[in-house]
Design an enzyme around this catalytic site. Structure first.
Site, mmCIF file in Angstrom:
data_model
loop_
_atom_site.group_PDB
_atom_site.id
_atom_site.type_symbol
_atom_site.label_atom_id
_atom_site.label_comp_id
_atom_site.label_asym_id
_atom_site.label_seq_id
_atom_site.Cartn_x
_atom_site.Cartn_y
_atom_site.Cartn_z
ATOM 1 N N SER A 158 -2.591 -87.607 -83.816
ATOM 2 C CA SER A 158 -2.553 -88.165 -84.703
ATOM 3 C C SER A 158 -3.930 -88.575 -85.376
ATOM 4 C CB SER A 158 -3.344 -89.777 -83.433
ATOM 5 O OG SER A 158 -4.547 -90.451 -84.053
ATOM 6 N N TYR A 171 -8.309 -91.283 -76.076
ATOM 7 C CA TYR A 171 -7.097 -91.300 -77.118
ATOM 8 C C TYR A 171 -6.766 -89.921 -78.572
ATOM 9 C CZ TYR A 171 -3.482 -92.511 -80.788
ATOM 10 O OH TYR A 171 -2.382 -92.204 -81.072
#
Length: 266
Positions: A158, A171
């Site tokens: 990400s 996350y």
């Protein structure tokens, strides 16, 4: 490894039809785009999903309608025995194809838990690490005997690992762990001609982000304004980069983390 062995691996690398591409979390969004592109490139695609069998079947149908080959299988990456359970489910769905080498493994599946550190429960944090970091590790580990020499492993990380965002700290940490695995694994599997790379997508127009993104012109404008390419990315933008890393053309790229955010915050 001899020069002859290396040439043999490069020859295998160019023969996509002889192998299978396994894509986790492939029933929607970026995963579905990756699966569709790899299907178009000639791989038989194993479409993994957790529970939405209808969505996975739709991806398989689209691939086959376009002249490709695909099948789907279910596995819950939140379970502790992910590695063995994942491949057991794969084998059951693959049938006679279970003995065909896996040439591409894309670890795309992941979950997001919003909230700063004070708001993230221990349960949610542990689930983040299990699905986003532990599961890919175990899936790769159990895949090694069936992964073809000259194959490809692509981990989907990400852009949050490059641009800190306090609201998704857990996350970000889980995706950072996946990136940290990429280099050592590339080093370890290099003698087999297997490349291992990671890709960092930015915020993408997917169903997962639809609730807060689609129809929110202010949010879209804020994101687009931070990007050198000045547009919102779609699943195909990410899928095409994964396909490049999975291709013969990328045979000399390994251990790398590729930013695919459209130049966010350059």
């Amino acid at each position: 490894m001899s020069d002859t062995d290396l040439r043999d691996i490069e020859a295998l690398d160019a023969r996509k039809s002889d192998g299978i591409a396994v894509v986790t979390g492939a029933s929607r969004g970026i995963g579905a785009a990756i699966a569709s592109r790899l299907g178009a490139d000639g791989y038989t695609v194993a479409v993994h999903y957790r529970q939405d069998s209808a969505a996975a079947a739709d991806v398989v149908e689209k691939i086959t309608a376009a002249g490709g080959a695909a099948f789907s299988f279910a596995a819950d990456l939140a379970e502790p025995d992910t590695g063995t359970a994942f491949w057991a489910s794969y084998d059951a769905a693959a049938g006679a194809l279970r003995d065909v080498p896996v040439r591409v493994l894309v670890n795309n599946a992941g979950i997001v838990v919003d909230g700063v550190i004070e708001e993230t429960s221990t349960e949610d944090f542990n689930r983040l690490l299990q699905v986003n970091a532990t599961a890919p590790y175990l899936i790769i580990k159990e895949a090694l005997p069936r992964l073809a020499d000259g194959g490809r492993v692509v981990n989907v990380s990400s852009g949050a690992t490059r641009v800190p965002m306090a609201g998704i700290a857990g996350y970000t940490m889980s995706k950072g762990a996946l990136e940290a695995l990429t280099g050592p694994l590339a080093q370890h599997l290099g003698p087999r001609g297997i490349t291992v790379n990671a890709i960092r997508p930015g915020t993408t127009d997917t169903d997962m982000n639809a609730g807060w993104l689609r129809g929110n012109s202010e949010a879209v404008a804020n994101i687009v304004g931070l990007r050198a390419l000045r547009r919102m990315g779609g699943p195909a933008d990410v899928g095409d980069v994964v396909a490049l890393l999975a291709s013969h053309d990328a045979r000399w790229i390994t251990g790398q983390i590729i930013d695919a955010t459209g130049g966010e915050r350059l």
